[in-house]
Design a protein around this motif. Structure first.
Motif, PDB file in Angstrom:
ATOM      1  N   PHE A 190      -3.948  10.854   3.211  1.00 52.81           N
ATOM      2  CA  PHE A 190      -4.813  11.917   2.700  1.00 52.81           C
ATOM      3  C   PHE A 190      -4.080  13.239   2.851  1.00 52.81           C
ATOM      4  CE2 PHE A 190      -7.953  15.276   3.826  1.00 52.81           C
ATOM      5  CZ  PHE A 190      -8.521  15.424   2.560  1.00 52.81           C
ATOM      6  N   GLN A 191      -4.126  14.056   1.805  1.00 56.61           N
ATOM      7  CA  GLN A 191      -3.549  15.406   1.844  1.00 56.61           C
ATOM      8  C   GLN A 191      -4.688  16.407   1.687  1.00 56.61           C
ATOM      9  OE1 GLN A 191      -0.779  16.641  -1.320  1.00 56.61           O
ATOM     10  NE2 GLN A 191       0.600  17.328   0.305  1.00 56.61           N
ATOM     11  N   ARG A 249       0.804  -1.219   0.000  1.00 52.03           N
ATOM     12  CA  ARG A 249       0.000   0.000   0.000  1.00 52.03           C
ATOM     13  C   ARG A 249       0.842   1.275   0.000  1.00 52.03           C
ATOM     14  NH1 ARG A 249      -4.938  -1.554  -0.269  1.00 52.03           N
ATOM     15  NH2 ARG A 249      -5.632  -3.484   0.731  1.00 52.03           N
ATOM     16  N   ALA A 250       1.809   1.349  -0.911  1.00 54.00           N
ATOM     17  CA  ALA A 250       2.634   2.559  -1.018  1.00 54.00           C
ATOM     18  C   ALA A 250       1.771   3.767  -1.385  1.00 54.00           C
ATOM     19  CB  ALA A 250       3.710   2.349  -2.075  1.00 54.00           C
ATOM     20  N   LYS A 251       1.929   4.850  -0.635  1.00 50.82           N
ATOM     21  CA  LYS A 251       1.228   6.102  -0.893  1.00 50.82           C
ATOM     22  C   LYS A 251       2.243   7.244  -0.862  1.00 50.82           C
ATOM     23  CE  LYS A 251      -2.883   4.158  -0.946  1.00 50.82           C
ATOM     24  NZ  LYS A 251      -2.395   2.771  -1.052  1.00 50.82           N
ATOM     25  N   VAL A 252       2.179   8.100  -1.883  1.00 50.40           N
ATOM     26  CA  VAL A 252       3.157   9.175  -2.041  1.00 50.40           C
ATOM     27  C   VAL A 252       2.455  10.524  -1.979  1.00 50.40           C
ATOM     28  CG1 VAL A 252       4.806  10.238  -3.640  1.00 50.40           C
ATOM     29  CG2 VAL A 252       4.754   7.753  -3.372  1.00 50.40           C
ATOM     30  N   MET A 253       3.076  11.468  -1.267  1.00 48.40           N
ATOM     31  CA  MET A 253       2.606  12.857  -1.213  1.00 48.40           C
ATOM     32  C   MET A 253       3.809  13.791  -1.330  1.00 48.40           C
ATOM     33  SD  MET A 253      -0.226  12.758   1.901  1.00 48.40           S
ATOM     34  CE  MET A 253       0.949  12.083   3.097  1.00 48.40           C
ATOM     35  N   ARG A 254       3.602  14.922  -1.955  1.00 51.37           N
ATOM     36  CA  ARG A 254       4.637  15.956  -1.991  1.00 51.37           C
ATOM     37  C   ARG A 254       4.451  16.858  -0.779  1.00 51.37           C
ATOM     38  NH1 ARG A 254       5.620  21.227  -3.509  1.00 51.37           N
ATOM     39  NH2 ARG A 254       7.686  21.624  -4.452  1.00 51.37           N
ATOM     40  N   GLN A 267      -1.954  19.928   4.537  1.00 44.16           N
ATOM     41  CA  GLN A 267      -1.715  19.087   5.707  1.00 44.16           C
ATOM     42  C   GLN A 267      -1.849  17.611   5.323  1.00 44.16           C
ATOM     43  OE1 GLN A 267      -0.889  19.857   9.145  1.00 44.16           O
ATOM     44  NE2 GLN A 267      -0.471  17.679   8.872  1.00 44.16           N
ATOM     45  N   GLY A 268      -0.897  16.801   5.782  1.00 40.20           N
ATOM     46  CA  GLY A 268      -0.903  15.377   5.478  1.00 40.20           C
ATOM     47  C   GLY A 268      -1.407  14.540   6.633  1.00 40.20           C
ATOM     48  N   ARG A 303      -2.354  13.003  12.293  1.00 40.56           N
ATOM     49  CA  ARG A 303      -1.890  14.195  11.593  1.00 40.56           C
ATOM     50  C   ARG A 303      -0.374  14.156  11.522  1.00 40.56           C
ATOM     51  NH1 ARG A 303      -0.156  18.888  13.582  1.00 40.56           N
ATOM     52  NH2 ARG A 303      -1.085  18.468  15.635  1.00 40.56           N
ATOM     53  N   LEU A 304       0.177  14.338  10.343  1.00 45.23           N
ATOM     54  CA  LEU A 304       1.621  14.292  10.154  1.00 45.23           C
ATOM     55  C   LEU A 304       2.267  15.628  10.495  1.00 45.23           C
ATOM     56  CD1 LEU A 304       1.791  12.330   6.769  1.00 45.23           C
ATOM     57  CD2 LEU A 304       2.033  11.418   9.089  1.00 45.23           C
TER      58      LEU A 304
END
Length: 432
Positions: free
Chosen positions: A153-154, A92-97, A159-160, A171-172
């Motif tokens: 989720f972004q 379940r790789a998930k990528v966010m900038r 906010q990530g 919350r990250l």
């Protein structure tokens, strides 16, 4: 090998069939997400094999239209040791900038082969399609988050968030490299494979029930704040459809000039042949107030135009013949093909097994072969395979009963999967 395949210029995303990249290889990215960057779409997911569930790597593909994909690299390959080393699982790789640093952060589930040593891990890269550097476990209050099924989720403000099975939401931090606060805990009714999006001030949280690799009727919750309170709303696909034979993985907003198309991304798992036979189901979601639905199944559609596409018609079939139905290993149907693309329609049901499709040239040299899954708990009549494009020439296509079936067991011994080996082909034709 050097491929003779090419990609068609028209846009038609066909659900539930193997997709092929620019080199004619199967698009191998499961439990996936999509990220848009400067007008290009990047697909990240699990690179699976048919022989083992060991972590091989997380793949990265790129596309200009969400239909035709170019293989970029294994964005995160197997590590020499540690949480994603030999004998481990990565899912379940998930990528966010990250808006603060500009880095790309990949979160994932790490585990042992018995799923008894779960961690949420993370990796970083300076570029979206670069090789990601694994950093180890994601920490919360100085300790690793030892959870398994997850999503991200972004929010619109950048906010990530980390989403975890059974309704935990973290919350990250500003750099996305640790969890700062648990904003929701054990939301009642939330299951596996969480996915979230926001529209018109409402947060939607999708998840599936726990049935191992088997599909089920996925459900959703809504809230006006990520912290809740969350309300369980029910199903977003017709009851008994098993979410059109898929499990939710991600919701990707396709931003258009006039509107934003919310694209549901789901996995049609096929254990044990996840590398070849597991496929994707991507469909447009609709929201009305707090109601969420996928009103109908689109066998093929154009995601950027958000329009259904018909790719096959009976008048274009290669010549008409009686349906092929068999559960005898080695029994097969053959037909000749003159180039372009062809489709195979058939029936999948609880008696189905794996069919082996082989494409050979006029000298009987095998150009491509793939296993196609004819099993589904809920019977489905539809397109089972669409070939890549072939140059003009003579080809022989064979559909053979492999004598293998999808079959697996839960930890408590519960049996799942097919009860036979049937392959049923109802129609073969040229793609329009």
């Amino acid at each position: 090998m050097t491929s003779v395949f090419a990609q068609e210029p028209h846009r038609a995303l066909v659900n539930g069939v193997p997709w092929f990249d620019d080199q004619g290889q199967i698009v191998n990215a499961h439990g996936a997400c999509v990220v848009e960057e400067e007008g290009k779409y990047y697909l990240f997911g699990e690179f699976k094999t048919d022989s083992t569930n060991h972590f091989i790597g997380f793949s990265c593909y790129s596309s200009s239209d969400l239909v035709h994909w170019k293989f970029e690299r294994l964005a995160l390959p197997k590590q020499e040791e540690g949480l994603l080393g030999p004998g481990r699982i990565g899912e379940r790789a998930k990528v966010m900038r990250c808006p603060q640093s500009g880095e790309y952060i990949m979160l994932m589930h790490c585990d042992d082969l018995q799923y008894k040593d779960p961690y949420i891990g993370y990796a970083v890269s300076k570029t979206i399609n670069g090789e990601y550097s694994f950093q180890g476990p994601l920490l919360y209050q100085g300790k690793p988050i030892k959870k398994w099924d997850m999503g991200t989720f972004q929010d619109h403000d950048g906010q990530g968030y980390l989403l975890v099975h059974h309704g935990d939401i973290y919350r990250l931090s500003a750099d996305y490299k640790e969890a700062e606060e648990k904003v929701a805990s054990q939301i009642s009714g939330v299951g596996e494979s969480p996915a979230m999006f926001k529209k018109e001030g409402v947060y939607y949280l999708l998840s599936s029930s726990l049935t191992s690799w088997e599909r089920n009727d996925n459900h959703y919750h809504t809230a006006s704040s990520i912290a809740g309170p969350w309300k369980k709303q029910g199903l977003f696909c017709p009851a008994g459809s098993l979410t059109y034979n898929s499990q939710c993985s991600f919701v990707f907003p396709i931003v258009q000039q006039q509107d934003t198309v919310l694209m549901y991304m789901g996995d049609r798992w096929s254990y044990p042949k996840q590398g070849q036979a597991a496929t994707q189901v991507w469909l447009p979601l609709e929201t009305i107030s707090e109601r969420l639905q996928i009103p109908s199944y689109l066998p093929s559609w154009d995601p950027l135009a958000n329009e259904s596409r018909v790719i096959s018609q009976r008048s274009n079939s290669i010549p008409a013949r009686k349906p092929f139905v068999s559960n005898r290993r080695g029994e097969k149907i053959e037909f000749l093909f003159k180039g372009g693309r062809f489709y195979i329609k058939g029936t999948s049901d609880r008696h189905g097994g794996y069919g082996r499709i082989v494409i050979a040239d006029k000298k009987d040299r095998v150009l491509h072969q793939v296993m196609v899954d004819f099993y589904s708990k809920v019977s489905d009549d539809g397109i089972r395979f669409v070939s890549p494009s072939l140059p003009k020439g003579k080809y022989k296509v064979t559909v053979e009963v492999s004598g293998e079936q999808g079959l697996w067991y839960k930890k408590d011994g519960t049996r799942f999967g097919s009860d036979d080996y049937y392959v049923r082909v109802d129609e073969i034709g040229y793609v329009d």
